[in-house]
Design a protein around this motif. Sequence first.
Motif, PDB file in Angstrom:
ATOM      1  N   ALA A  55     117.212  40.801 -50.108  1.00  0.00           N
ATOM      2  CA  ALA A  55     116.700  41.725 -49.107  1.00  0.00           C
ATOM      3  C   ALA A  55     117.423  41.542 -47.790  1.00  0.00           C
ATOM      4  O   ALA A  55     117.816  40.426 -47.422  1.00  0.00           O
ATOM      5  CB  ALA A  55     115.210  41.505 -48.905  1.00  0.00           C
ATOM      6  N   VAL A  56     117.628  42.654 -47.108  1.00  0.00           N
ATOM      7  CA  VAL A  56     118.163  42.611 -45.754  1.00  0.00           C
ATOM      8  C   VAL A  56     117.010  42.975 -44.833  1.00  0.00           C
ATOM      9  O   VAL A  56     116.372  44.007 -45.012  1.00  0.00           O
ATOM     10  CB  VAL A  56     119.333  43.597 -45.582  1.00  0.00           C
ATOM     11  CG1 VAL A  56     119.797  43.617 -44.136  1.00  0.00           C
ATOM     12  CG2 VAL A  56     120.469  43.208 -46.494  1.00  0.00           C
ATOM     13  N   LEU A 115     124.430  44.597 -50.423  1.00  0.00           N
ATOM     14  CA  LEU A 115     125.393  44.652 -49.311  1.00  0.00           C
ATOM     15  C   LEU A 115     125.941  46.062 -49.165  1.00  0.00           C
ATOM     16  O   LEU A 115     126.168  46.552 -48.060  1.00  0.00           O
ATOM     17  CB  LEU A 115     126.539  43.665 -49.549  1.00  0.00           C
ATOM     18  CG  LEU A 115     126.233  42.210 -49.235  1.00  0.00           C
ATOM     19  CD1 LEU A 115     127.371  41.328 -49.703  1.00  0.00           C
ATOM     20  CD2 LEU A 115     125.998  42.010 -47.748  1.00  0.00           C
ATOM     21  N   ASP A 116     126.118  46.698 -50.315  1.00  0.00           N
ATOM     22  CA  ASP A 116     126.654  48.051 -50.327  1.00  0.00           C
ATOM     23  C   ASP A 116     125.694  49.034 -49.658  1.00  0.00           C
ATOM     24  O   ASP A 116     126.117  50.013 -49.054  1.00  0.00           O
ATOM     25  CB  ASP A 116     126.903  48.439 -51.794  1.00  0.00           C
ATOM     26  CG  ASP A 116     127.605  49.767 -51.917  1.00  0.00           C
ATOM     27  OD1 ASP A 116     128.548  49.974 -51.151  1.00  0.00           O
ATOM     28  OD2 ASP A 116     127.207  50.573 -52.769  1.00  0.00           O
ATOM     29  N   LYS A 117     124.389  48.747 -49.770  1.00  0.00           N
ATOM     30  CA  LYS A 117     123.380  49.642 -49.202  1.00  0.00           C
ATOM     31  C   LYS A 117     123.063  49.320 -47.742  1.00  0.00           C
ATOM     32  O   LYS A 117     122.265  50.015 -47.125  1.00  0.00           O
ATOM     33  CB  LYS A 117     122.083  49.535 -50.024  1.00  0.00           C
ATOM     34  CG  LYS A 117     122.168  50.174 -51.394  1.00  0.00           C
ATOM     35  CD  LYS A 117     120.792  50.332 -52.016  1.00  0.00           C
ATOM     36  CE  LYS A 117     120.213  49.006 -52.455  1.00  0.00           C
ATOM     37  NZ  LYS A 117     119.032  49.128 -53.320  1.00  0.00           N
ATOM     38  N   THR A 118     123.617  48.215 -47.237  1.00  0.00           N
ATOM     39  CA  THR A 118     123.282  47.771 -45.888  1.00  0.00           C
ATOM     40  C   THR A 118     124.015  48.590 -44.836  1.00  0.00           C
ATOM     41  O   THR A 118     125.221  48.799 -44.947  1.00  0.00           O
ATOM     42  CB  THR A 118     123.671  46.290 -45.732  1.00  0.00           C
ATOM     43  OG1 THR A 118     123.088  45.561 -46.803  1.00  0.00           O
ATOM     44  CG2 THR A 118     123.188  45.713 -44.421  1.00  0.00           C
ATOM     45  N   PRO A 119     123.284  49.056 -43.807  1.00  0.00           N
ATOM     46  CA  PRO A 119     123.965  49.776 -42.719  1.00  0.00           C
ATOM     47  C   PRO A 119     125.006  48.887 -42.036  1.00  0.00           C
ATOM     48  O   PRO A 119     124.810  47.667 -41.949  1.00  0.00           O
ATOM     49  CB  PRO A 119     122.826  50.095 -41.747  1.00  0.00           C
ATOM     50  CG  PRO A 119     121.573  49.907 -42.511  1.00  0.00           C
ATOM     51  CD  PRO A 119     121.848  48.948 -43.605  1.00  0.00           C
ATOM     52  N   VAL A 173     115.247  46.488 -44.837  1.00  0.00           N
ATOM     53  CA  VAL A 173     116.159  47.615 -44.673  1.00  0.00           C
ATOM     54  C   VAL A 173     116.767  48.006 -46.026  1.00  0.00           C
ATOM     55  O   VAL A 173     116.809  49.173 -46.379  1.00  0.00           O
ATOM     56  CB  VAL A 173     117.276  47.266 -43.664  1.00  0.00           C
ATOM     57  CG1 VAL A 173     118.211  48.444 -43.483  1.00  0.00           C
ATOM     58  CG2 VAL A 173     116.683  46.836 -42.336  1.00  0.00           C
ATOM     59  N   ALA A 174     117.262  47.019 -46.726  1.00  0.00           N
ATOM     60  CA  ALA A 174     117.837  47.291 -48.036  1.00  0.00           C
ATOM     61  C   ALA A 174     117.404  46.160 -48.947  1.00  0.00           C
ATOM     62  O   ALA A 174     117.275  45.021 -48.499  1.00  0.00           O
ATOM     63  CB  ALA A 174     119.355  47.341 -47.957  1.00  0.00           C
ATOM     64  N   SER A 175     117.179  46.467 -50.190  1.00  0.00           N
ATOM     65  CA  SER A 175     116.787  45.383 -51.081  1.00  0.00           C
ATOM     66  C   SER A 175     117.094  45.720 -52.520  1.00  0.00           C
ATOM     67  O   SER A 175     117.327  46.871 -52.870  1.00  0.00           O
ATOM     68  CB  SER A 175     115.310  45.075 -50.940  1.00  0.00           C
ATOM     69  OG  SER A 175     114.572  46.037 -51.631  1.00  0.00           O
ATOM     70  N   ASN A 178     119.329  39.996 -41.315  1.00  0.00           N
ATOM     71  CA  ASN A 178     119.236  38.735 -42.036  1.00  0.00           C
ATOM     72  C   ASN A 178     119.231  39.072 -43.504  1.00  0.00           C
ATOM     73  O   ASN A 178     118.526  39.982 -43.918  1.00  0.00           O
ATOM     74  CB  ASN A 178     117.912  38.031 -41.744  1.00  0.00           C
ATOM     75  CG  ASN A 178     117.722  37.765 -40.279  1.00  0.00           C
ATOM     76  OD1 ASN A 178     118.313  36.852 -39.732  1.00  0.00           O
ATOM     77  ND2 ASN A 178     116.910  38.597 -39.634  1.00  0.00           N
ATOM     78  N   MET A 179     120.007  38.327 -44.253  1.00  0.00           N
ATOM     79  CA  MET A 179     119.964  38.583 -45.691  1.00  0.00           C
ATOM     80  C   MET A 179     119.442  37.356 -46.402  1.00  0.00           C
ATOM     81  O   MET A 179     119.904  36.247 -46.168  1.00  0.00           O
ATOM     82  CB  MET A 179     121.346  38.927 -46.222  1.00  0.00           C
ATOM     83  CG  MET A 179     121.299  39.329 -47.673  1.00  0.00           C
ATOM     84  SD  MET A 179     122.928  39.749 -48.239  1.00  0.00           S
ATOM     85  CE  MET A 179     122.595  41.114 -49.299  1.00  0.00           C
ATOM     86  N   ILE A 180     118.436  37.599 -47.250  1.00  0.00           N
ATOM     87  CA  ILE A 180     117.873  36.494 -48.009  1.00  0.00           C
ATOM     88  C   ILE A 180     117.981  36.784 -49.499  1.00  0.00           C
ATOM     89  O   ILE A 180     117.769  37.909 -49.932  1.00  0.00           O
ATOM     90  CB  ILE A 180     116.422  36.206 -47.565  1.00  0.00           C
ATOM     91  CG1 ILE A 180     115.814  35.026 -48.334  1.00  0.00           C
ATOM     92  CG2 ILE A 180     115.528  37.434 -47.713  1.00  0.00           C
ATOM     93  CD1 ILE A 180     115.509  33.858 -47.491  1.00  0.00           C
ATOM     94  N   VAL A 181     118.374  35.770 -50.236  1.00  0.00           N
ATOM     95  CA  VAL A 181     118.443  35.881 -51.692  1.00  0.00           C
ATOM     96  C   VAL A 181     117.463  34.857 -52.244  1.00  0.00           C
ATOM     97  O   VAL A 181     117.627  33.661 -52.024  1.00  0.00           O
ATOM     98  CB  VAL A 181     119.868  35.577 -52.204  1.00  0.00           C
ATOM     99  CG1 VAL A 181     119.929  35.701 -53.712  1.00  0.00           C
ATOM    100  CG2 VAL A 181     120.886  36.500 -51.566  1.00  0.00           C
ATOM    101  N   ASP A 182     116.421  35.340 -52.890  1.00  0.00           N
ATOM    102  CA  ASP A 182     115.393  34.443 -53.420  1.00  0.00           C
ATOM    103  C   ASP A 182     115.468  34.484 -54.945  1.00  0.00           C
ATOM    104  O   ASP A 182     115.146  35.490 -55.555  1.00  0.00           O
ATOM    105  CB  ASP A 182     114.017  34.896 -52.912  1.00  0.00           C
ATOM    106  CG  ASP A 182     112.891  34.072 -53.514  1.00  0.00           C
ATOM    107  OD1 ASP A 182     113.180  32.970 -54.013  1.00  0.00           O
ATOM    108  OD2 ASP A 182     111.737  34.535 -53.485  1.00  0.00           O
ATOM    109  N   ILE A 183     115.921  33.390 -55.532  1.00  0.00           N
ATOM    110  CA  ILE A 183     116.058  33.338 -56.981  1.00  0.00           C
ATOM    111  C   ILE A 183     114.914  32.511 -57.550  1.00  0.00           C
ATOM    112  O   ILE A 183     114.875  31.296 -57.398  1.00  0.00           O
ATOM    113  CB  ILE A 183     117.418  32.735 -57.378  1.00  0.00           C
ATOM    114  CG1 ILE A 183     118.537  33.510 -56.673  1.00  0.00           C
ATOM    115  CG2 ILE A 183     117.606  32.774 -58.883  1.00  0.00           C
ATOM    116  CD1 ILE A 183     119.851  32.786 -56.668  1.00  0.00           C
ATOM    117  N   GLY A 184     113.971  33.203 -58.147  1.00  0.00           N
ATOM    118  CA  GLY A 184     112.781  32.520 -58.653  1.00  0.00           C
ATOM    119  C   GLY A 184     112.873  32.269 -60.140  1.00  0.00           C
ATOM    120  O   GLY A 184     113.944  32.334 -60.731  1.00  0.00           O
TER     121      GLY A 184
END
Lengths: 157, 206
Positions: free
Chosen positions: B30-31, B131-135, B38-40, B17-23
């Motif tokens: 983060a994945v 995304l580049d760091k995601t397995p 896993v990756a962030s 799951n990939m979440i993008v939290d723009i605060g």
Amino acid sequence: MSENPLSSIMGRDMAVDLGTANTLVYVRGRGIVLNEPSVVAVNVKDGRPLAVGLEAKRMIGRTPAHIQAIRPLKDGVIADFDICEKMLRYFIHRVHQRRFAKPRLVICVPSGITGVEQRAVQEAAEYAGARKPAYIIESPWPRPSGPACRCRSPPAT
Amino acid sequence: MAAAIGAGLPVQEPTGNMIVDIGGGTSEVAVISLGGIVASQSVRVGGDELDDAIVQFIKKEYSLALGERTAEEVKIALGSAWPLEEELHAEIRGRDLVTGLPKTIVTTTEEIREAIEEPVASIVDAVKVTLDKTPPELAADIMEQGIVLAGGGALLHGLSHRLEHETGMPIVLAPNPLHCVAIGSGQALEEFEALKGVLFSSNPQA
């Protein structure tokens, strides 16, 4: 654990999203009960807060010399510890209304912050009246990047 | 993490799951799989940075000093990350830096888009780097389920189009972007005893 008989005396469990722009408070069993801007207006003469939240936000850029509207968080971390603690105290009391309540607090921090910055959030919560220890939700994994690491690496930045 | 729980993602399942939290102050990508990250990537660019970019742009183009609050209102009304179907314009008020007098100018969505291009690009970059760091297995899952946007920044007009265009991934907006993190931490609270060991770090190591 559903309803602990002690919880009404000790205060209900709360989760806080301490954001740079807005602070949200979630109370166990009741959902989100508070959503206010993270702004505090203080009287510089005696250091007492005049307004917190929405009311204080309206004062930003419109204050006379003796009032300061402060946003205690910057870039997701605490920039002004005392003000941040006052703000948290105010929010906790507004939700609880009981003076001696010591709620269990879960507080959310951005995952990229350093240990020191995280510690500051935890201590602000504890000073503001949370039961010790205040729990931090964060992502427990080593961070290869971030400002703390960059300044330790040889290339100039 | 809390944002992912709040957005209702199946964080405990063995899927990506990939979440993008723009605060307000930071953006986090983060994945998540099996309850862990896993990756962030975390960048110190958020809503405030966008406001600031607007202030700088208006100062440079029109020599007009804008307040923080006005800049935020302009961002909410006119800010966009992708060309809109119908470009809008609005009047904004500030203080003219040349004469020192109050002044009203008319600005458009195109201009504001140009103004906030840089911070928006760094958010997009953070997504790409993650995304580049995601397995590969997880990347395939994300391709199927899409990237979930949360946080106030997710409400920026056209951001999902922009991300979709740049990454080629489907983009989903979380149901309650502003409340995601609070709901997520609240849910962690409701299941406090079960999640205690997994989620909380009461002794941060520096």
